[in-house]
Design an enzyme around this catalytic site. Structure first.
Site, mmCIF file in Angstrom:
data_model
loop_
_atom_site.group_PDB
_atom_site.id
_atom_site.type_symbol
_atom_site.label_atom_id
_atom_site.label_comp_id
_atom_site.label_asym_id
_atom_site.label_seq_id
_atom_site.Cartn_x
_atom_site.Cartn_y
_atom_site.Cartn_z
ATOM 1 N N ARG A 73 0.875 -1.173 0.000
ATOM 2 C CA ARG A 73 0.000 0.000 0.000
ATOM 3 C C ARG A 73 0.912 1.223 0.000
ATOM 4 O O ARG A 73 1.701 1.429 0.939
ATOM 5 C CB ARG A 73 -0.909 0.004 1.225
ATOM 6 C CG ARG A 73 -1.995 -1.034 1.166
ATOM 7 C CD ARG A 73 -3.106 -0.672 0.211
ATOM 8 N NE ARG A 73 -3.995 0.341 0.768
ATOM 9 C CZ ARG A 73 -4.975 0.906 0.078
ATOM 10 N NH1 ARG A 73 -5.183 0.586 -1.180
ATOM 11 N NH2 ARG A 73 -5.768 1.801 0.663
ATOM 12 N N ASP A 239 -14.195 3.141 6.093
ATOM 13 C CA ASP A 239 -14.608 2.716 4.747
ATOM 14 C C ASP A 239 -15.273 1.351 4.852
ATOM 15 O O ASP A 239 -14.875 0.379 4.220
ATOM 16 C CB ASP A 239 -13.411 2.676 3.809
ATOM 17 C CG ASP A 239 -13.808 2.787 2.344
ATOM 18 O OD1 ASP A 239 -15.021 2.813 2.055
ATOM 19 O OD2 ASP A 239 -12.918 2.839 1.485
ATOM 20 N N ASN A 244 -14.534 -3.828 0.625
ATOM 21 C CA ASN A 244 -13.238 -3.767 1.311
ATOM 22 C C ASN A 244 -13.013 -4.994 2.188
ATOM 23 O O ASN A 244 -12.216 -4.950 3.122
ATOM 24 C CB ASN A 244 -13.139 -2.500 2.155
ATOM 25 C CG ASN A 244 -12.838 -1.280 1.310
ATOM 26 O OD1 ASN A 244 -12.264 -1.387 0.235
ATOM 27 N ND2 ASN A 244 -13.229 -0.113 1.787
ATOM 28 N N ASP A 257 -8.350 -1.691 3.921
ATOM 29 C CA ASP A 257 -8.549 -0.252 3.707
ATOM 30 C C ASP A 257 -8.970 0.496 4.972
ATOM 31 O O ASP A 257 -10.135 0.818 5.163
ATOM 32 C CB ASP A 257 -9.557 -0.013 2.583
ATOM 33 C CG ASP A 257 -8.976 -0.312 1.212
ATOM 34 O OD1 ASP A 257 -7.788 -0.682 1.155
ATOM 35 O OD2 ASP A 257 -9.696 -0.193 0.213
ATOM 36 N N GLU A 259 -7.595 3.558 5.822
ATOM 37 C CA GLU A 259 -7.093 4.921 5.754
ATOM 38 C C GLU A 259 -8.104 5.956 6.225
ATOM 39 O O GLU A 259 -7.732 7.090 6.553
ATOM 40 C CB GLU A 259 -6.618 5.249 4.341
ATOM 41 C CG GLU A 259 -7.708 5.310 3.293
ATOM 42 C CD GLU A 259 -7.129 5.500 1.900
ATOM 43 O OE1 GLU A 259 -5.966 5.925 1.791
ATOM 44 O OE2 GLU A 259 -7.843 5.220 0.926
#
Length: 369
Positions: A73, A239, A244, A257, A259
């Site tokens: 990532r 998210d 995901n 995910d 973030e």
């Protein structure tokens, strides 16, 4: 959706990344090479993901065995007109390690964090790659011809129950106070800070670009629907959508995910999970197809979550509208990136760039649910 070109997500070449990654691997695992680089079909609109294998003449053994299949990532390419103004890979890495340490969720095993941008042009981290399958975004899983659409009602029910359980366990199992580094700066409670941060994000998106009257109406409606009691503050995945999650059969094998992780009410994740399905479902129905109308229904998600946690979701009209509003800001930024790269003309009507314009309008006018 089936004919429009996919928006550009990066200007980076996977083969070049793999060569540079091999040079970096030598600092962590002498003799190792990064081979078979590939960008996943589901590569998102934010950070870059590179899938690769590690080739090592003498693989290390012991409790810290390095897996063969990995995922990288990498903070977004500044040349690709980034979706978000800031990318904190260390924060995301720390969040994944915290969730892995305090919950039974299947979070990918994190291997290395590199904060020096000299190696790949931006900070990055490496994690073990999870085997399984992901509900597709393009074409969305609500259209015919993919594994989730073709599944039985019982199998989709199993996946829905397991996915809601991910949220319930995350919110219940992470101890209060261990995720303070995810607190949004500002004043007021966690929800107020979260919304203020989204308003700042919107201002950044439209800086030098046409403003969105619809998004601004959405923020005004939020004030009318504001919860009298925002409730307990928990670690929010951010998210929280089935796209995901990597599934082994119909059970989660990896939760990805992180973030957008933050502190906030439980309903932040619930509203996002419900709305992101509605986003695909509404688009599918607008094209004359049935989609999956019985899947991830708001009432079912709320009931499942209440049974698992003892917490009855509240103010969900607010939180589903907030999710739709947040997604609209992201969609507007992605569209402006297409303008930047010449893939779209400069719009006469910024609201026309929001694919779920009708849904957002209906939510604002309180006629959606």
């Amino acid at each position: 959706m089936s004919t429009a070109p996919r928006p550009r997500t990066t200007t980076r070449d996977p083969e070049v990344l793999a060569r540079r990654l091999t040079a970096w691997l030598g600092t962590r695992l002498p003799g190792a090479r990064a081979v078979s680089p590939a960008v996943p079909d589901s590569n998102g609109m934010s950070s870059d993901t590179l899938l690769f294998d590690i080739n090592h003449p003498r693989p290390p053994s012991g409790p810290q065995d390095v897996p063969r299949s990995c995922a990288l990532r990498l903070a977004a390419d500044p040349a690709a007109y980034t979706v978000f103004p800031r990318y904190d890979m260390a924060r995301q890495y720390r969040t994944m390690r915290l969730v892995a340490a305090h919950t039974d969720l299947p979070v990918p095993r994190t291997l290395w964090l590199e904060e020096d941008p000299a190696y790949l042009g931006a900070p990055f981290f490496v994690m073990a790659r999870a085997a399984g399958r992901v509900p597709p975004d393009v074409m969305p899983y609500t259209y015919e011809g993919n594994w989730l659409y073709d599944a039985s009602d019982a199998q989709r029910d199993q996946l829905e129950a397991a996915s809601v359980s991910v949220l319930a366990r995350l919110h219940d199992q992470v101890p209060s106070g261990v995720a303070d580094f995810l607190a949004t700066p500002g004043t007021g409670d966690a929800l107020q800070r979260h919304v203020e941060a989204q308003q700042a994000y919107y201002r950044w998106v439209v800086d030098g670009r046409p403003r969105s009257p619809l998004i601004e109406r959405g923020f005004a409606r939020l004030a009318d629907l504001w919860p009298t009691d925002p409730g307990e503050t928990v670690l929010s995945w951010g998210d929280a959508r089935i796209g995901n999650i990597v599934y082994d059969g119909f059970e989660p094998a990896a939760v990805l995910d992180w973030e957008m992780a933050a502190l906030g009410p439980r309903e932040l994740d619930l509203g996002w999970m419900v709305f992101l399905h509605r986003f695909f479902q509404d688009l599918t129905e607008s094209g004359g197809r049935p989609g999956l109308p019985g899947f991830l229904r708001r009432d079912r998600v709320e009931d499942r979550y209440a049974r698992l946690t003892g917490h009855r979701p509240r103010a969900m009209e607010f939180h589903t509208l907030y999710a739709a509003l947040r997604h609209a800001i992201v969609m507007l930024r992605v569209a402006y990136r297409q303008v930047h790269f010449g893939e779209l003309p400069v719009p006469a009507d910024a609201d026309a760039l929001i694919l779920h314009r009708g849904t957002l309008e209906a939510m604002i006018e309180r006629r959606y649910w």
